[in-house]
Structure formats: structure tokens, C-alpha cells
Design an enzyme around this catalytic site. Structure first.
Site, PDB file in Angstrom:
ATOM      1  N   GLY A  11       0.775  -1.235   0.000  1.00 41.71           N
ATOM      2  CA  GLY A  11       0.000   0.000   0.000  1.00 41.71           C
ATOM      3  C   GLY A  11       0.804   1.281   0.000  1.00 41.71           C
ATOM      4  N   HIS A 102       1.656   2.324 -13.240  1.00 40.75           N
ATOM      5  CA  HIS A 102       2.517   1.219 -13.686  1.00 40.75           C
ATOM      6  C   HIS A 102       3.977   1.657 -13.585  1.00 40.75           C
ATOM      7  CE1 HIS A 102       3.650  -2.419 -15.772  1.00 40.75           C
ATOM      8  NE2 HIS A 102       4.469  -1.675 -16.493  1.00 40.75           N
TER       9      HIS A 102
END
Length: 190
Positions: A11, A102
């Protein structure tokens, strides 16, 4: 704007959003013990675990995700280290309302199988001199949606995959993702 963040791991990108004061209404994890859930709970954000492995096929999983996001009245879905590929129901229900970060400069080192350290190992194996991160809209092609933002950094001769991953996260991903979410909320993404 109701923002849902989908996670599968530690996270760190979720934390970047929290630190940027992005108001998140829901965090969904595909993994029961993802540390991202703890980060969300510590920030007072509603959490939900919908484990991929609990469903016999991707369609059932996708239906469950779509139902949870719809029930939450989600306006924007943010993939922040989410390692499951979204199916047709989520993609159609939230068309042009899903963004992903990404860890490469798309169209290089992207698509199915390119995630986590694998991306940075490929960057080093290929010998490229510049890498970075991309935030893009999500469509039916893995990492194939319209690019929103990119940021590049130099690949250093001393880089390992782990060192490169850390620099790409800190210098690129954690900068780009909150900015892209803000742009979406302001209606700046067409």
C-alpha cells in the site's frame, strides 16, 4: 467525488494518496493480509477484502468487485498495486473512470506479467538508460489505456532491481498518482 482504491500489497501508493489528502471512500484488497488494509484503517478509511482466490473464476470475482464499487457509488477507481486483472463487468461499469499506476514508461515493460520487481529486472536486463512510471486509464488491454502522466528517471550503473523499484516509487509513482487523481477530480482528464 467518491474514490475507491484497489490494492494487493503493502500500500505505498495508497499511502501516497493519503499523504496528499486525497479523500478516499473505500479501499478494496484482493489479499486478506495486505498491509494496505492496515494503512487504510489507520487513516479511517472503510475497507473491504474481496479475495481473488475465494472465487472459482474471474467472472464471479469481477461481478463481486463491480457490485461493491457500485454499492459504494464510486466515481473513480484507482488501481494502486492491484495485481488482479479487471474483467468486463468492472471495465464497462466504470469505463474511463479507472486509473492505474505502472512502474515503467509505457509502452515499454508493460502488459500481462509485468508487475513489481519483474518490471525493474527487465529494465536492467535490457540495458535501458531511462525508466520511470506511467499513470493511465484502464481498458480491456492490460496497461493499454490512454496515458495520463509519465515521469522518467535515469537508470544508474549501480542500480539493482530493488534499488530501482524504490527510486521509481519514490520519485515517480508517489508523485504521479496523487496528481492524476486530482486531475480526474477537476475534470482535466478527457
Amino acid at each position: 467525488m467518491r474514490i475507491a482504491v484497489l490494492v494487493s500489497g503493502g500500500g505505498t501508493n495508497l499511502q501516497a494518496l493519503i499523504d496528499a489528502n486525497i479523500q478516499i471512500s473505500l479501499v478494496i484488497s484482493s489479499v486478506q493480509n495486505a498491509y494496505a488494509i492496515e494503512r487504510a484503517k489507520n487513516a479511517g478509511i472503510k475497507t473491504l477484502v474481496i479475495e481473488r482466490k475465494s472465487f472459482k473464476d474471474i467472472n464471479e470475482y469481477d461481478n463481486s468487485l463491480a457490485d461493491a464499487l457500485t454499492q459504494e457509488k464510486t466515481d473513480l477507481v484507482v488501481l494502486a498495486g492491484f495485481l488482479s486483472i479487471l474483467g468486463e463487468k468492472v471495465l464497462s461499469a466504470f469505463s474511463n473512470k479507472i486509473i492505474n499506476v505502472h512502474p515503467s514508461l509505457i509502452p515499454s515493460f508493460c502488459g500481462k506479467g509485468f508487475y513489481g520487481l519483474k518490471v525493474h529486472e527487465a529494465v536492467l536486463d535490457y540495458g535501458v538508460k531511462v525508466t520511470g512510471a506511467t499513470v493511465h486509464l484502464v481498458n480491456e488491454v492490460v496497461d493499454g489505456g490512454k496515458i495520463i502522466l509519465q515521469k522518467a528517471i535515469d537508470v544508474l550503473p549501480s542500480d539493482t532491481a530493488e534499488a530501482l523499484q524504490k527510486r521509481v516509487m519514490q520519485e515517480c509513482e508517489w508523485v504521479l498518482l496523487p496528481k492524476a487523481v486530482e486531475m480526474f477530480c477537476k475534470g482535466e482528464i478527457k
